[in-house]
Each structure stands twice: as structure tokens, then as C-alpha cells.
Design an enzyme around this catalytic site. Structure first.
Site, PDB file in Angstrom:
ATOM      1  N   ARG A 230       2.191  -4.914  19.282  1.00 18.86           N
ATOM      2  CA  ARG A 230       0.812  -5.389  18.825  1.00 18.86           C
ATOM      3  C   ARG A 230       0.180  -6.295  19.847  1.00 18.86           C
ATOM      4  O   ARG A 230       0.600  -7.456  20.099  1.00 18.86           O
ATOM      5  CB  ARG A 230       1.226  -6.277  17.490  1.00 18.86           C
ATOM      6  CG  ARG A 230       1.601  -5.392  16.011  1.00 18.86           C
ATOM      7  CD  ARG A 230       0.545  -4.418  15.994  1.00 18.86           C
ATOM      8  NE  ARG A 230       0.802  -4.000  14.496  1.00 18.86           N
ATOM      9  CZ  ARG A 230      -0.208  -3.219  13.755  1.00 18.86           C
ATOM     10  NH1 ARG A 230      -1.094  -2.387  14.442  1.00 18.86           N
ATOM     11  NH2 ARG A 230      -0.059  -2.759  12.633  1.00 18.86           N
TER      12      ARG A 230
ATOM     13  N   ALA B  68       2.283   1.288   7.667  1.00 13.65           N
ATOM     14  CA  ALA B  68       1.147   0.614   7.171  1.00 13.65           C
ATOM     15  C   ALA B  68      -0.296   1.501   8.133  1.00 13.65           C
ATOM     16  O   ALA B  68       0.256   2.105   9.039  1.00 13.65           O
ATOM     17  CB  ALA B  68       0.764  -0.661   7.410  1.00 13.65           C
TER      18      ALA B  68
ATOM     19  N   GLU C 170       0.520   8.086   5.669  1.00 12.93           N
ATOM     20  CA  GLU C 170       1.161   6.894   6.462  1.00 12.93           C
ATOM     21  C   GLU C 170       2.487   6.820   6.433  1.00 12.93           C
ATOM     22  O   GLU C 170       3.229   6.777   7.641  1.00 12.93           O
ATOM     23  CB  GLU C 170       0.507   5.613   6.346  1.00 12.93           C
ATOM     24  CG  GLU C 170      -1.057   5.326   6.645  1.00 12.93           C
ATOM     25  CD  GLU C 170      -1.482   5.395   8.252  1.00 12.93           C
ATOM     26  OE1 GLU C 170      -0.267   5.551   9.095  1.00 12.93           O
ATOM     27  OE2 GLU C 170      -2.313   5.506   8.650  1.00 12.93           O
TER      28      GLU C 170
ATOM     29  N   GLU D 188       4.412   7.896   9.820  1.00  8.48           N
ATOM     30  CA  GLU D 188       5.265   6.727  10.568  1.00  8.48           C
ATOM     31  C   GLU D 188       6.760   7.040  10.406  1.00  8.48           C
ATOM     32  O   GLU D 188       7.550   6.619  11.493  1.00  8.48           O
ATOM     33  CB  GLU D 188       4.749   5.375  10.150  1.00  8.48           C
ATOM     34  CG  GLU D 188       3.227   5.231  10.648  1.00  8.48           C
ATOM     35  CD  GLU D 188       2.905   3.834  10.608  1.00  8.48           C
ATOM     36  OE1 GLU D 188       3.567   2.948   9.958  1.00  8.48           O
ATOM     37  OE2 GLU D 188       1.887   3.363  10.913  1.00  8.48           O
TER      38      GLU D 188
ATOM     39  N   PRO E 169      -9.633 -13.862   4.568  1.00  6.15           N
ATOM     40  CA  PRO E 169     -10.868 -14.047   4.009  1.00  6.15           C
ATOM     41  C   PRO E 169     -11.785 -14.959   4.711  1.00  6.15           C
ATOM     42  O   PRO E 169     -13.137 -14.882   4.300  1.00  6.15           O
ATOM     43  CB  PRO E 169     -10.441 -14.392   2.575  1.00  6.15           C
ATOM     44  CG  PRO E 169      -9.210 -15.141   2.562  1.00  6.15           C
ATOM     45  CD  PRO E 169      -8.634 -14.496   3.894  1.00  6.15           C
ATOM     46  N   GLY E 170     -11.426 -15.992   5.715  1.00  2.00           N
ATOM     47  CA  GLY E 170     -12.484 -16.735   6.247  1.00  2.00           C
ATOM     48  C   GLY E 170     -13.626 -15.939   7.099  1.00  2.00           C
ATOM     49  O   GLY E 170     -14.553 -16.297   7.280  1.00  2.00           O
TER      50      GLY E 170
ATOM     51  N   GLU F 240     -11.070  -7.434   5.408  1.00  2.00           N
ATOM     52  CA  GLU F 240     -10.064  -6.571   5.193  1.00  2.00           C
ATOM     53  C   GLU F 240      -9.309  -6.699   4.142  1.00  2.00           C
ATOM     54  O   GLU F 240      -9.130  -7.756   3.839  1.00  2.00           O
ATOM     55  CB  GLU F 240      -9.284  -6.977   6.581  1.00  2.00           C
ATOM     56  CG  GLU F 240      -8.011  -5.649   6.278  1.00  2.00           C
ATOM     57  CD  GLU F 240      -7.104  -6.106   7.585  1.00  2.00           C
ATOM     58  OE1 GLU F 240      -6.086  -5.418   7.527  1.00  2.00           O
ATOM     59  OE2 GLU F 240      -6.992  -6.999   8.249  1.00  2.00           O
TER      60      GLU F 240
ATOM     61  N   GLU G 100       5.541   7.753  19.471  1.00  2.00           N
ATOM     62  CA  GLU G 100       5.363   7.393  20.837  1.00  2.00           C
ATOM     63  C   GLU G 100       5.147   5.969  20.803  1.00  2.00           C
ATOM     64  O   GLU G 100       5.954   5.207  21.727  1.00  2.00           O
ATOM     65  CB  GLU G 100       4.138   8.024  21.528  1.00  2.00           C
ATOM     66  CG  GLU G 100       4.320   9.523  21.840  1.00  2.00           C
ATOM     67  CD  GLU G 100       3.131   9.895  22.473  1.00  2.00           C
ATOM     68  OE1 GLU G 100       2.166   9.275  23.206  1.00  2.00           O
ATOM     69  OE2 GLU G 100       2.899  11.237  22.661  1.00  2.00           O
TER      70      GLU G 100
END
Lengths: 176, 176
Positions: free
Chosen positions: A58, A71, A88, A92, A110-111, A115, A136
Site C-alpha cells: 500500500r 476488498a 473480488e 483475490e 467522512p471528514g 467513500e 502479482e
């Protein structure tokens, strides 16, 4: 609350930024910058012995192997939330599930972003073909259900933590 | 993982978008769009009878009264995470706490933002002055500890859910 105007001020590969105006129920109007996101699904999938987690790089948080639930984004037009979760899970971790339950709908931050992530519980698993493209970057991590506490201790991804914590609760009450 | 380059491609009021390049440990280089965020804190604060939650309008998710933990951004230069949590607890709900414990560090949405949220538990509360500016938008919601399950059922904010679920666990084990 009603959105009364919306203007895209930046459109990139992942992030779209809008400047929106909202009218609140007291009549006041506020302006907010919103990072637009299509929404996402995440899946707590287990076969009674093992939970199927993933590790993936990430870049945004500079972690090369973040422990997460399988996810993905709701980015296929016309696909329902459940269909996206099913796709998914197959892509995955190479599993399909006979039983699906919605666990929770949540806002990740939420600020500043719209999403929404929908968490599913998937059980009665059987094998299917994982997507080689996903493999991969994504490592499948079967995790002993008896060791769920350690997954929760290690996990730092918000949606995955909510899923694992709700699942532990269901398991204790005998519902999962 | 190492970030090898970074370029700001959009700078707005809340959102800054960067295009970054990362070198992974296998030597490969990936490019990612990242929504930069200063990080945040959120606080599970209780006095043994009541938990102190808040409701506030969250334009991004078009909810006029989202139930959340008191929280705030790490946007004061030089302020530590704990000092930020202490300031936010005072400003939002008018409490200070004698005992602070870090509960968890989490990433709210590691696919596209570097936002990290640090969750604290705050106990042995006493009164202080809330910030009148905050009170214009934030409603303080004292919530009976005995009714914690209902707060978890209603809550849809990821960081708050993680905090409430971890807190329920601590309470059961007699540690909070």
C-alpha cells in the site's frame, strides 16, 4: 442535507476532487471539498477453520505488506455491491461462497471523502480460479480462526479491523 | 518501501493530491496518486457511567448528524498526538482526562490516502470549557455505557467503530 451544487476541481487517476455546496435542514449553506470515491466492498471469508486474508503493498501508507480483508472498489458499471464482493473474493483469493451476509456499511473518513465500504461475511467456501493479475501484487494469507485475536492485533486497516472485530463478536455469540 | 519522488498535482482547502513514486524491496518502482492528510486522533472518553460521543454534519457523506468519537486533525505544528487528543477532547466536549492510553493506530483508507488515525482511551474525566466555535456544528452526546451495543449498531464512522469495538472488548475483560 441536500447537495445544491458540485464542481470537479481535480481529476486524477485515482482521486477526483469536487467543491460541493450543501444546504442543511436549518437552511444554512456550507461549502466542502470532497474527494470523490466510487465506494468499496470488503469480505470476511472463512471455511470454519481458516479466515482468508491478504497482504499487499500500500504505497499511500508506505507499507509493503499491509494485512487486510479481500476488498475492492465498486468500479464496474452496473455491478451490485454483492456481485462486486463475489468478484473480488474470486479474483483475490480464488474462492466462491454459498452464503453471503451484509455485516456493516461504514464511511472510511467522512471528514473529506464520500467513500462508503460495505462489509460482507462469506461462508461455505469452495475453490475457483484467482486472477493471475491480482496475484502479482496480492499474497493470499490463510489465517487460523483460533488465532483471530492475533490478526486483530496486527491489522491496521480500518475497514478490515471493523470486519474482524464484528466477526469475532458473531463467532462468540455462535452466529458465524 | 521507499518513496523516491513526490510531486504535488493539486492543492485545495482540505485535499492535497500528490503523484509519488515508490521503490519496493524487490527493486521495482511503482507510481501512485496519494491524497495527503496530516493524520488525526480520536478519543474514547468515559467517566464510568457515560461515554462522550458527538454528532456533527458530514457534508462529504451527506449526513447531517453522524455519530462519532470526538476527533480532530493533527494540524497544529509542533503538537504531539496526545496533546492534539487532549485539545480536541476539551474543545469538542469540554472534558479533560487524567489517564490516557493509546488503543490503536490505523489507516482509514490505505488504497488512496496516507491518513493515519491514532485512537486513545481517556478516563478520570473532569470538566473544562468547550470551544464555542466547535459547539456551533458539534452536538455533545453523552451515551450510557450500559447501552454501548446500541452506539456500535448505529455508528457508521470507521475510526469510531474501531474505537468502540476495542473499548467494548477492554470493558468485558475488566481493563477499562
Amino acid at each position: 442535507m441536500e447537495r445544491v451544487s458540485s464542481k470537479v476541481v481535480y481529476e486524477g487517476k485515482i482521486a477526483t476532487v469536487r467543491e460541493d455546496e450543501f444546504r442543511l435542514s436549518d437552511g444554512s449553506v456550507t461549502e466542502r471539498e470532497v474527494v470523490a470515491h466510487p465506494g468499496a466492498v470488503a469480505v470476511v471469508a472463512h471455511d470454519g477453520e481458516r479466515l482468508y486474508l491478504v497482504r499487499q503493498p500500500r504505497e499511500a501508507v508506505e507499507d509493503e505488506a499491509l494485512l487486510e480483508l479481500p476488498a475492492g472498489k465498486l468500479d464496474v458499471p452496473g455491478e451490485s455491491e454483492l456481485e462486486c464482493a463475489q468478484r473480488e473474493l474470486a479474483e483475490e483469493i480464488g474462492k466462491q461462497a454459498a452464503v453471503w451476509t451484509e455485516l456493516k456499511r461504514l464511511h472510511t473518513s467522512p471528514g473529506f471523502t464520500n467513500e462508503e465500504t460495505i462489509l460482507f461475511l462469506a461462508t461455505e467456501l469452495s475453490d475457483t480460479e484467482p486472477d493471475p493479475d491480482d496475484q502479482e501484487r496480492i499474497e493470499i494469507v490463510p489465517w487460523a480462526l483460533d488465532d483471530l485475536d492475533r490478526a486483530i492485533a496486527e491489522c491496521r486497516d480500518a475497514k478490515s479491523l471493523v470486519g474482524l472485530l464484528l466477526f469475532r463478536e458473531l463467532r462468540r455469540s455462535g452466529d458465524a
